[in-house]
Write an enzyme that holds these catalytic residues in place. Structure first.
Site, PDB file in Angstrom:
ATOM      1  N   HIS A  86      20.876 -36.138  -7.345  1.00 48.62           N
ATOM      2  CA  HIS A  86      20.250 -36.733  -6.148  1.00 48.62           C
ATOM      3  C   HIS A  86      18.724 -36.669  -6.221  1.00 48.62           C
ATOM      4  O   HIS A  86      18.052 -36.754  -5.206  1.00 48.62           O
ATOM      5  CB  HIS A  86      20.776 -36.034  -4.892  1.00 48.62           C
ATOM      6  CG  HIS A  86      22.246 -36.229  -4.708  1.00 48.62           C
ATOM      7  ND1 HIS A  86      22.793 -37.440  -4.348  1.00 48.62           N
ATOM      8  CD2 HIS A  86      23.292 -35.389  -4.898  1.00 48.62           C
ATOM      9  CE1 HIS A  86      24.106 -37.336  -4.295  1.00 48.62           C
ATOM     10  NE2 HIS A  86      24.444 -36.094  -4.630  1.00 48.62           N
TER      11      HIS A  86
ATOM     12  N   ASN B 114      -1.674   2.438   5.802  1.00 52.37           N
ATOM     13  CA  ASN B 114      -0.692   1.412   5.397  1.00 52.37           C
ATOM     14  C   ASN B 114      -0.408   0.562   6.613  1.00 52.37           C
ATOM     15  O   ASN B 114      -0.163   1.118   7.687  1.00 52.37           O
ATOM     16  CB  ASN B 114       0.646   2.056   5.005  1.00 52.37           C
ATOM     17  CG  ASN B 114       0.677   2.469   3.570  1.00 52.37           C
ATOM     18  OD1 ASN B 114      -0.323   2.414   2.881  1.00 52.37           O
ATOM     19  ND2 ASN B 114       1.841   2.902   3.128  1.00 52.37           N
ATOM     20  N   GLY B 115      -0.369  -0.741   6.436  1.00 52.89           N
ATOM     21  CA  GLY B 115      -0.023  -1.596   7.572  1.00 52.89           C
ATOM     22  C   GLY B 115      -1.141  -2.577   7.853  1.00 52.89           C
ATOM     23  O   GLY B 115      -2.047  -2.775   7.031  1.00 52.89           O
TER      24      GLY B 115
ATOM     25  N   GLU C 241       9.548 -14.153 -11.243  1.00 48.58           N
ATOM     26  CA  GLU C 241       8.703 -13.045 -10.795  1.00 48.58           C
ATOM     27  C   GLU C 241       8.219 -12.154 -11.926  1.00 48.58           C
ATOM     28  O   GLU C 241       7.136 -11.595 -11.831  1.00 48.58           O
ATOM     29  CB  GLU C 241       9.353 -12.235  -9.663  1.00 48.58           C
ATOM     30  CG  GLU C 241      10.570 -11.467 -10.021  1.00 48.58           C
ATOM     31  CD  GLU C 241      11.139 -10.710  -8.816  1.00 48.58           C
ATOM     32  OE1 GLU C 241      10.394 -10.373  -7.895  1.00 48.58           O
ATOM     33  OE2 GLU C 241      12.350 -10.448  -8.821  1.00 48.58           O
TER      34      GLU C 241
ATOM     35  N   TRP D 144      -2.995  -2.776  -1.468  1.00 45.34           N
ATOM     36  CA  TRP D 144      -2.599  -4.137  -1.824  1.00 45.34           C
ATOM     37  C   TRP D 144      -3.369  -5.014  -0.854  1.00 45.34           C
ATOM     38  O   TRP D 144      -3.085  -5.022   0.339  1.00 45.34           O
ATOM     39  CB  TRP D 144      -1.089  -4.278  -1.650  1.00 45.34           C
ATOM     40  CG  TRP D 144      -0.510  -5.532  -2.201  1.00 45.34           C
ATOM     41  CD1 TRP D 144      -0.153  -5.764  -3.497  1.00 45.34           C
ATOM     42  CD2 TRP D 144      -0.163  -6.711  -1.469  1.00 45.34           C
ATOM     43  NE1 TRP D 144       0.386  -7.030  -3.612  1.00 45.34           N
ATOM     44  CE2 TRP D 144       0.392  -7.631  -2.382  1.00 45.34           C
ATOM     45  CE3 TRP D 144      -0.274  -7.090  -0.128  1.00 45.34           C
ATOM     46  CZ2 TRP D 144       0.839  -8.887  -2.009  1.00 45.34           C
ATOM     47  CZ3 TRP D 144       0.169  -8.352   0.246  1.00 45.34           C
ATOM     48  CH2 TRP D 144       0.722  -9.234  -0.696  1.00 45.34           C
TER      49      TRP D 144
ATOM     50  N   GLU E   3      19.298 -16.309  -7.788  1.00 44.37           N
ATOM     51  CA  GLU E   3      18.766 -14.992  -8.133  1.00 44.37           C
ATOM     52  C   GLU E   3      18.229 -14.988  -9.576  1.00 44.37           C
ATOM     53  O   GLU E   3      17.184 -14.405  -9.850  1.00 44.37           O
ATOM     54  CB  GLU E   3      19.859 -13.926  -7.930  1.00 44.37           C
ATOM     55  CG  GLU E   3      19.531 -12.532  -8.430  1.00 44.37           C
ATOM     56  CD  GLU E   3      18.327 -11.881  -7.763  1.00 44.37           C
ATOM     57  OE1 GLU E   3      17.754 -12.470  -6.823  1.00 44.37           O
ATOM     58  OE2 GLU E   3      17.927 -10.790  -8.212  1.00 44.37           O
TER      59      GLU E   3
ATOM     60  N   ARG F  60       4.979   0.154  -6.098  1.00 47.41           N
ATOM     61  CA  ARG F  60       5.003  -0.642  -4.868  1.00 47.41           C
ATOM     62  C   ARG F  60       4.063  -1.854  -4.962  1.00 47.41           C
ATOM     63  O   ARG F  60       4.154  -2.757  -4.146  1.00 47.41           O
ATOM     64  CB  ARG F  60       4.579   0.234  -3.681  1.00 47.41           C
ATOM     65  CG  ARG F  60       5.555   1.357  -3.399  1.00 47.41           C
ATOM     66  CD  ARG F  60       5.016   2.270  -2.336  1.00 47.41           C
ATOM     67  NE  ARG F  60       4.898   1.628  -1.056  1.00 47.41           N
ATOM     68  CZ  ARG F  60       5.824   1.663  -0.106  1.00 47.41           C
ATOM     69  NH1 ARG F  60       6.924   2.328  -0.305  1.00 47.41           N
ATOM     70  NH2 ARG F  60       5.655   1.054   1.035  1.00 47.41           N
TER      71      ARG F  60
ATOM     72  N   CYS G  10       0.822  -1.201   0.000  1.00 49.67           N
ATOM     73  CA  CYS G  10       0.000   0.000   0.000  1.00 49.67           C
ATOM     74  C   CYS G  10       0.858   1.254   0.000  1.00 49.67           C
ATOM     75  O   CYS G  10       1.985   1.266   0.489  1.00 49.67           O
ATOM     76  CB  CYS G  10      -0.880   0.030   1.231  1.00 49.67           C
ATOM     77  SG  CYS G  10      -1.848  -1.450   1.446  1.00 49.67           S
TER      78      CYS G  10
ATOM     79  N   LYS H  68      14.407 -14.014 -10.663  1.00 49.76           N
ATOM     80  CA  LYS H  68      14.095 -12.951 -11.633  1.00 49.76           C
ATOM     81  C   LYS H  68      13.157 -13.487 -12.702  1.00 49.76           C
ATOM     82  O   LYS H  68      12.172 -12.846 -13.067  1.00 49.76           O
ATOM     83  CB  LYS H  68      15.361 -12.431 -12.331  1.00 49.76           C
ATOM     84  CG  LYS H  68      16.259 -11.495 -11.574  1.00 49.76           C
ATOM     85  CD  LYS H  68      15.754 -10.086 -11.415  1.00 49.76           C
ATOM     86  CE  LYS H  68      14.941  -9.925 -10.183  1.00 49.76           C
ATOM     87  NZ  LYS H  68      15.557  -9.873  -8.890  1.00 49.76           N
TER      88      LYS H  68
ATOM     89  N   LYS I 288       6.551  -4.062  -4.203  1.00 50.04           N
ATOM     90  CA  LYS I 288       7.954  -3.661  -4.119  1.00 50.04           C
ATOM     91  C   LYS I 288       8.480  -3.811  -2.699  1.00 50.04           C
ATOM     92  O   LYS I 288       9.590  -4.255  -2.480  1.00 50.04           O
ATOM     93  CB  LYS I 288       8.098  -2.214  -4.600  1.00 50.04           C
ATOM     94  CG  LYS I 288       9.515  -1.693  -4.580  1.00 50.04           C
ATOM     95  CD  LYS I 288      10.364  -2.410  -5.610  1.00 50.04           C
ATOM     96  CE  LYS I 288      11.825  -1.981  -5.576  1.00 50.04           C
ATOM     97  NZ  LYS I 288      12.677  -2.953  -6.269  1.00 50.04           N
TER      98      LYS I 288
END
Ligand code: M6R
Length: 598
Positions: free
Chosen positions: A503, A101-102, A487, A75, A480, A27, A2, A484, A593
């Site tokens: 294995h 927010n929160g 996402e 969000w 990484e 975000r 948010c 990438k 974000k």
């Protein structure tokens, strides 16, 4: 996640709010809304979906007159992303509107109490309890109502509030969620993120937990949770407006990939003087140095993977054991941390909830905490005993790129600093590695320049699932690279330590399975090549990222620093694969974000 903004001044508020919300789009959000004070009432407009829809609904703000207001991008957490659940929320008497927010953890208990008191809820959100509490506690004094409300809330919040009784005022209060005041001339602002403010003002006040502020066009008053007025310093934001814009690139992500040589240089330059690493006035005392029996690196997502690479550098150069822990796991693991543990907490945003919790847990057990953070004034930067900023500049794309490579850079600097302090590196090797580090920006640029074939390579993957393999530092890069790819392109991608394939996972390898092998660690090259032969024998098509089916070359570099180069083609590969699929590259679905909830 948010985002919140607020504006009060002499001009129309709605266009400023919409512009601010657009700056916060990166975000991640799924609904948006604004509330503007006008003619003794509050007009609320909200939509599920994109801000473009809100622009359309409000005629770019022209249909929502008034010169003070608040805005929000949501969000969804409590309740689906519908118009009703979107913020701002209004009190039953229409006197207050709130953006938040929160997460309010005790909202169910509050909701039950408020329903019993006769308040009617329109939404399923935790936030709506706040606006009804304000109405309940209001007896003509807004500050007291806000303080009483805040005292009832458990969890995290940054609140923006307007009230019809004070038509040019905004009220804010925060607890464990970022909130920044923008100081203008004849107008003032607030936002959850400086990117929403920089086009209006670079003068900002960072609010701390428990602080409350009242903003009018000509004044800002801040007080602590006991109501005592505070004198807060005004800070200057160094980010430029252009830095938060696309600058001719199709996507922020591509721009940020291309900015990596400059960003890495910005992280290095102020810290290398006459061939020596100096860390922003940071000094470990002799006692602390003796105490470095163990280092723990903790973070989430890509920052965690940066930590995995950093571990190899620190262990190799300093010969100190390093444990890399996911913050979401560490916080609940009763960790073996004490005053002899040095903890490195890595976060681009400095606001990731799990990382903050892990930091607090380690501090409570007596550890010394160093934050490696990009966003100045963020919560992690404030909580850490010492901060090493990554100086990446604003990172807008949800998928981190320059945020990650600058984290690596700071970890490399730290490894060299500590190795020298502990006397674990000889002078010649130290000098050679410092020099090598200074070449990183140029070599990242070369990596970008020499890999013009990546769009074509990526187009071959856009409908496949992918494996990323590597050993040691290369494995950290593979992790990484796969993240990438997942996402932003939504392709199924998995990373494996190359030696682990046999294995179990090798059972999945069949004809034409794309495998991306990261092969930059010269000492282990032959070993990884054996693993490549194993998968090729089962029909896989292998692309190699290597210094040496397709080979993606990077310039020759010291293995200990090679992750900062090897990751670049993987970022580009993910970018072009996502582009080929027509994905929303800068705002991938379901992602935010800055992950400010647990
Ligand atoms: O802001 P932080 O560095 O604390 O964020 C941690 C992760 O959420 C973040 O790295 C995430 O994995 C990115 N989307 C990866 O590109």
């Amino acid at each position: 996640m948010c985002g919140i903004v607020g504006f009060t001044g002499a001009r129309a508020a709605a266009p400023v709010l919409l512009g601010g919300l657009e700056r916060l789009e990166y975000r991640g959000y799924d609904s948006a809304g604004i509330a503007v004070l006008h003619g003794g009432a509050i007009r609320v407009e909200k939509v599920s979906g994109r801000i473009a829809k809100l622009r359309e609904k409000t005629g770019d703000g022209a249909l929502t007159p008034g010169s003070a207001g608040i805005g929000h991008t949501r969000w969804a957490t409590h309740g689906a992303p519908t118009d009703l659940n979107a913020h701002p929320h209004l009190s039953n008497d229409g006197r207050f509107a709130v953006v938040h927010n929160g997460i309010i953890e005790n909202y169910l208990e509050l909701r039950r109490e408020l329903i019993k008191d006769g308040y009617v809820f329109q939404s399923e959100t935790d936030t709506e309890t706040i606006v009804h509490l304000l109405e309940k506690y209001y007896d003509g004094d807004i500050k007291t109502a806000v303080m009483k409300t805040a005292a009832r809330l458990e969890g995290s919040y940054a609140l923006g509030i307007v009230c019809t009784d004070t038509p040019d005022a905004l009220y804010v209060v925060r607890e464990a969620s970022p909130l920044i005041l923008g100081v203008g001339v004849g107008e003032n602002y607030f936002a959850s993120d400086v990117t929403a403010l920089v086009s209006h003002t670079k003068n900002v006040i960072y609010l701390e937990d428990g602080e409350f502020a009242k903003l009018t066009p000509d004044s800002i008053m801040v007080c602590d949770c006991a109501g005592r007025e505070l004198k807060k310093p005004i800070s200057r934001v160094t980010w430029s407006v252009e830095a938060a814009e696309k600058g001719g690139y199709e996507h922020f992500m591509l721009k940020e990939i291309m900015e990596q040589p400059a960003a890495v240089k910005a992280a290095l330059a102020p810290r290398i003087h006459e061939g020596r690493v100096q860390l922003d006035g940071f000094e470990l005392s002799a006692d602390e140095l003796r105490g470095v029996g163990k280092i723990i690196i903790t973070a989430c997502g890509s920052a965690y993977y940066a930590g995995c690479s950093g571990r190899y550098a620190i262990e190799r150069l300093c010969r100190v054991p390093v444990q890399v822990e996911l913050a979401s796991e560490l916080r609940y693991s009763d960790p073996m941390v004490d005053e002899h543990t040095l903890v490195l907490v890595i976060s681009q945003s400095g606001e990731t909830a799990d990382t903050i919790a892990a930091l607090k847990e380690c501090k409570a057990r007596g550890a010394k905490v160093i934050g490696i953070v990009n966003v100045v004034g963020s919560t992690i930067a404030k909580l850490a005993d010492h901060v090493l900023y990554t100086f990446a500049g604003p990172e807008i794309a949800v998928a981190t790129t320059k945020g990650y490579t600058t984290q690596l850079t700071v970890l490399y600097l730290f490894a060299l600093y500590l190795a020298e302090k502990l006397g674990r590196i000889d002078a010649d090797s130290y000098a050679a590695l410092v020099k090598e580090l200074q070449h990183l920006p140029r070599k990242i640029q070369q990596t970008i320049d020499m890999n013009w074939q990546l769009p074509k390579l990526a187009s071959r993957y856009s409908s496949r699932s992918l494996f990323f393999i590597g050993r040691n530092t290369d494995y950290a890069v593979a992790l990484e690279g796969a993240l990438k790819m997942k996402e932003i392109s939504y392709l199924h991608a998995e990373s494996y330590a190359a030696g682990e394939l046999k294995h179990g996972t090798i059972a999945l390898i069949e004809e034409n399975q794309p495998v991306i092998a990261v092969c930059c660690n010269e000492a282990l090259m032959d070993k990884t090549l054996s693993n490549i032969v194993e998968v090729k024998a089962r029909g896989a098509k292998v692309k190699i990222v290597s210094q040496a089916d397709d080979v993606i070359f990077i310039p020759r570099a010291e293995t200990v620093f090679s992750a900062a180069l090897a990751v670049v083609p993987l970022q580009l590969l993910a970018y072009y694969a996502a582009k080929e699929k027509g994905c929303d590259i800068d705002k991938p679905k379901n992602l935010a974000k800055s992950v400010t909830v647990e």
